[in-house]
Design an enzyme around this catalytic site. Structure first.
Site, short mmCIF file in Angstrom:
data_model
loop_
_atom_site.label_atom_id
_atom_site.label_comp_id
_atom_site.label_asym_id
_atom_site.label_seq_id
_atom_site.Cartn_x
_atom_site.Cartn_y
_atom_site.Cartn_z
N ASP A 257 -4.47 -6.03 5.31
CA ASP A 257 -5.61 -6.84 5.78
C ASP A 257 -5.65 -8.20 5.10
O ASP A 257 -6.24 -9.13 5.63
CB ASP A 257 -6.92 -6.09 5.53
CG ASP A 257 -7.10 -4.93 6.49
OD1 ASP A 257 -6.74 -5.08 7.67
OD2 ASP A 257 -7.58 -3.86 6.06
N LYS B 166 -11.42 -2.29 18.91
CA LYS B 166 -10.06 -2.78 19.18
C LYS B 166 -9.62 -2.48 20.62
O LYS B 166 -8.46 -2.69 20.97
CB LYS B 166 -9.07 -2.18 18.17
CG LYS B 166 -9.42 -2.54 16.71
CD LYS B 166 -8.36 -2.18 15.72
CE LYS B 166 -8.93 -2.26 14.30
NZ LYS B 166 -7.96 -2.66 13.29
N LYS C 69 -13.55 1.82 15.30
CA LYS C 69 -12.29 1.07 15.47
C LYS C 69 -11.75 1.20 16.90
O LYS C 69 -11.22 0.24 17.47
CB LYS C 69 -11.24 1.56 14.46
CG LYS C 69 -11.57 1.16 13.03
CD LYS C 69 -10.62 1.76 12.02
CE LYS C 69 -11.15 1.50 10.60
NZ LYS C 69 -10.33 2.13 9.57
N ASN D 107 0.86 -1.20 0.00
CA ASN D 107 0.00 0.00 0.00
C ASN D 107 0.89 1.24 0.00
O ASN D 107 2.11 1.14 -0.03
CB ASN D 107 -0.95 -0.03 1.20
CG ASN D 107 -0.21 -0.12 2.51
OD1 ASN D 107 0.60 0.74 2.85
ND2 ASN D 107 -0.45 -1.19 3.25
N LYS E 49 8.74 -17.39 -10.40
CA LYS E 49 8.08 -16.23 -11.01
C LYS E 49 6.91 -16.70 -11.89
O LYS E 49 7.08 -17.60 -12.71
CB LYS E 49 9.09 -15.45 -11.84
CG LYS E 49 8.53 -14.17 -12.41
CD LYS E 49 9.53 -13.46 -13.29
CE LYS E 49 8.85 -12.30 -13.98
NZ LYS E 49 9.61 -11.79 -15.10
N1 CTP Z 1 -4.42 -2.75 12.07
C1 CTP Z 1 -3.94 -3.94 12.59
N2 CTP Z 1 -4.04 -5.10 11.87
C2 CTP Z 1 -4.64 -5.11 10.67
C3 CTP Z 1 -5.15 -3.90 10.14
C4 CTP Z 1 -5.03 -2.75 10.86
O1 CTP Z 1 -3.39 -3.93 13.69
N3 CTP Z 1 -4.74 -6.25 10.00
C5 CTP Z 1 -4.28 -1.52 12.86
C6 CTP Z 1 -3.60 -0.37 12.14
O2 CTP Z 1 -2.21 -0.34 12.42
C7 CTP Z 1 -4.32 0.85 12.69
C8 CTP Z 1 -5.69 0.35 13.04
O3 CTP Z 1 -5.59 -1.06 13.13
O4 CTP Z 1 -3.73 1.33 13.88
C9 CTP Z 1 -6.75 0.71 12.04
O5 CTP Z 1 -6.29 0.33 10.73
P1 CTP Z 1 -7.16 0.61 9.42
O6 CTP Z 1 -6.47 0.02 8.26
O7 CTP Z 1 -7.55 2.05 9.39
O8 CTP Z 1 -8.49 -0.16 9.73
P2 CTP Z 1 -8.89 -1.67 9.64
O9 CTP Z 1 -9.07 -2.15 11.03
O10 CTP Z 1 -8.00 -2.44 8.76
O11 CTP Z 1 -10.34 -1.50 8.99
P3 CTP Z 1 -10.75 -1.16 7.47
O12 CTP Z 1 -9.67 -1.74 6.60
O13 CTP Z 1 -12.05 -1.85 7.33
O14 CTP Z 1 -10.85 0.33 7.36
#
Ligand code: CTP
Length: 404
Positions: free
Chosen positions: A277, A339, A335, A208, A287
């Site tokens: 995610d 969390k 969130k 990303n 490859k």
């Molecule tokens: N985070 C995490 N593990 C993941 C994804 C995110 O620990 N697999 C943490 C990130 O480091 C951040 C927080 O959760 O501090 C929110 O991350 P974000 O990407 O904004 O949200 P998600 O929980 O992934 O939700 P979404 O993708 O649905 O927005």
């Protein structure tokens, strides 16, 4: 950070004296008022005119020059300093200071000042390793002088080894740290930063747009404020911040492992990483060759690292970042709750001056009591600083009732 700070820079006679020019430039750029004192030998390597031009202030060279004393006397130099830095520091000035000698302007100021003194040695590898030099440095360190260790590398004298002046950027970072109150002393902070790279095959991955800048700022600022910092970072182009334990990882699961390993000792976790995610279900051992038609990449869920930490939180403080493009506050609050966080930093990456690859950010802080605070556009270091201020306030009032 250094705006209005009076810094006395002592330059002594070694080839690294030319690097003092860069140090002065960096300090002045950050708003410091720099007054340079040069030893007699330093002037053989670089002229006072160079440092005078860069600092915008007269350079002092002698103890009892009537002209110099009438402009700014040596005691006033010592008294007005917020910090004294010797860079480069020769074996000679280190020995003189360790024995309380004051036979020129710089050593006189060093004895007369009550400001913190930072010493950045630079010399031949054998001189640096000499037991007398080492004994002097140990003595100075035990008396509260901060030694900025030289680095290893090729030395101008033809040797390779330890003795190179620390990089000017690192020296200035030590100056910032020395002028920062240590209100995070005793905290053990894990910061995650950057993106993940989830492999598809040996040459491809999904990732990303995170560059790690916000997480690195969180680590840097915590170190300056006295915390013990572990930075777990995905692949970025940034150099590891000074003073932190740096763990380089690639995938979300590697990040999870590194964080969990240090979690038992941690008092604060700042999850600034853009943790992936999803990851490809299959990683091809070779490859993948192109063929006709479309390719479908099957993805599976990665663990939610922060949610897992939230379930075994104990007395720790947990900070999350919510990167959003719509319904920023609502998503962030969801969130924060799901969390089990103490603070979430909501970041609308569609705004100019916020989000990826820039040095500024525009964020809204939402804490566990429901308090919402929208911050203006600030540097990422400033945002980091405010986040730690709010965390310390939360720590001081653990049972504040919820606003919502
Ligand atoms: N985070 C995490 N593990 C993941 C994804 C995110 O620990 N697999 C943490 C990130 O480091 C951040 C927080 O959760 O501090 C929110 O991350 P974000 O990407 O904004 O949200 P998600 O929980 O992934 O939700 P979404 O993708 O649905 O927005």
């Amino acid at each position: 950070m250094l705006t209005g700070k009076n810094i006395v820079l002592g330059v002594t006679g070694g080839i690294a004296a030319y690097k003092a020019a860069e140090i002065v430039r960096l300090l002045v750029q950050e708003g410091a008022i720099v007054r340079v004192i040069m030893s007699k030998n330093a002037q053989e390597f670089i002229t006072p005119l160079t440092l005078q031009t860069l600092s915008g202030n007269p350079v002092s060279t002698e103890t009892f020059s009537l002209t110099q004393e009438s402009q700014i006397g040596h005691i006033r130099l010592a008294d007005t300093a917020d910090l004294v830095l010797i860079a480069p520091a020769t074996a000679n000035v280190i020995a003189k200071l360790a024995h309380g000698l004051a036979d020129d302007l710089l050593t006189t100021v060093l004895l007369a000042t009550t400001a913190p003194v930072l010493i950045a040695p630079a010399m031949n590898v054998h001189m640096y390793a000499h037991p007398l030099v080492q004994e002097n440095l140990r003595k100075l360190a035990s008396l509260g002088y901060r030694i900025i260790e030289p680095t290893e590398g090729f030395l101008a004298c033809g040797y390779e080894g330890k003795g190179r002046l620390a990089e000017p950027g690192d020296i200035v970072e030590e100056v910032r740290a020395a002028l920062t109150p240590k209100d995070l002393q005793g905290e053990r902070i894990i910061v995650t930063a950057g993106p993940n790279a989830e492999p598809i095959d040996p040459v491809r991955f999904i990732s990303n747009r995170s560059t790690g800048k916000m997480g690195f700022a969180m680590a840097r600022v915590a170190w300056r404020r006295g915390a013990e910092v572990t930075l777990v970072s995905g692949p970025t182009a940034l150099p590891p911040p000074r003073g932190v334990r740096f763990l380089a990882v690639r995938t979300a699961r590697e990040m999870q492992q590194a964080v969990l390993q240090h979690y038992p000792q941690a008092t604060i976790v700042v999850s600034a990483a853009a943790i992936a995610d999803y990851r490809p279900v299959h990683v091809a051992p070779q490859k993948i060759k192109k063929g006709e038609g479309t390719v479908v990449l099957e993805l599976t869920r990665n663990p939610d690292v922060l949610a897992e930490l939230g379930q075994q939180k104990g007395n720790r403080l947990l900070v999350g970042f919510a990167t959003e493009t719509e319904e920023v506050v609502q998503n962030a609050v969801r969130k924060l709750r799901s969390k089990n966080l103490d603070l979430i930093v909501a970041n609308d990456v569609t705004q100019e001056g916020a989000g990826f690859a820039v040095d500024t950010n525009i964020v809204t802080l939402i804490d566990r009591t429901g308090k919402i605070e929208a911050l203006p556009r600030l540097s990422k270091d400033e945002v980091a600083s405010i986040i730690y201020d709010r965390l310390l306030a939360l720590k001081a009032s653990p049972n504040v009732p919820e606003h919502c």
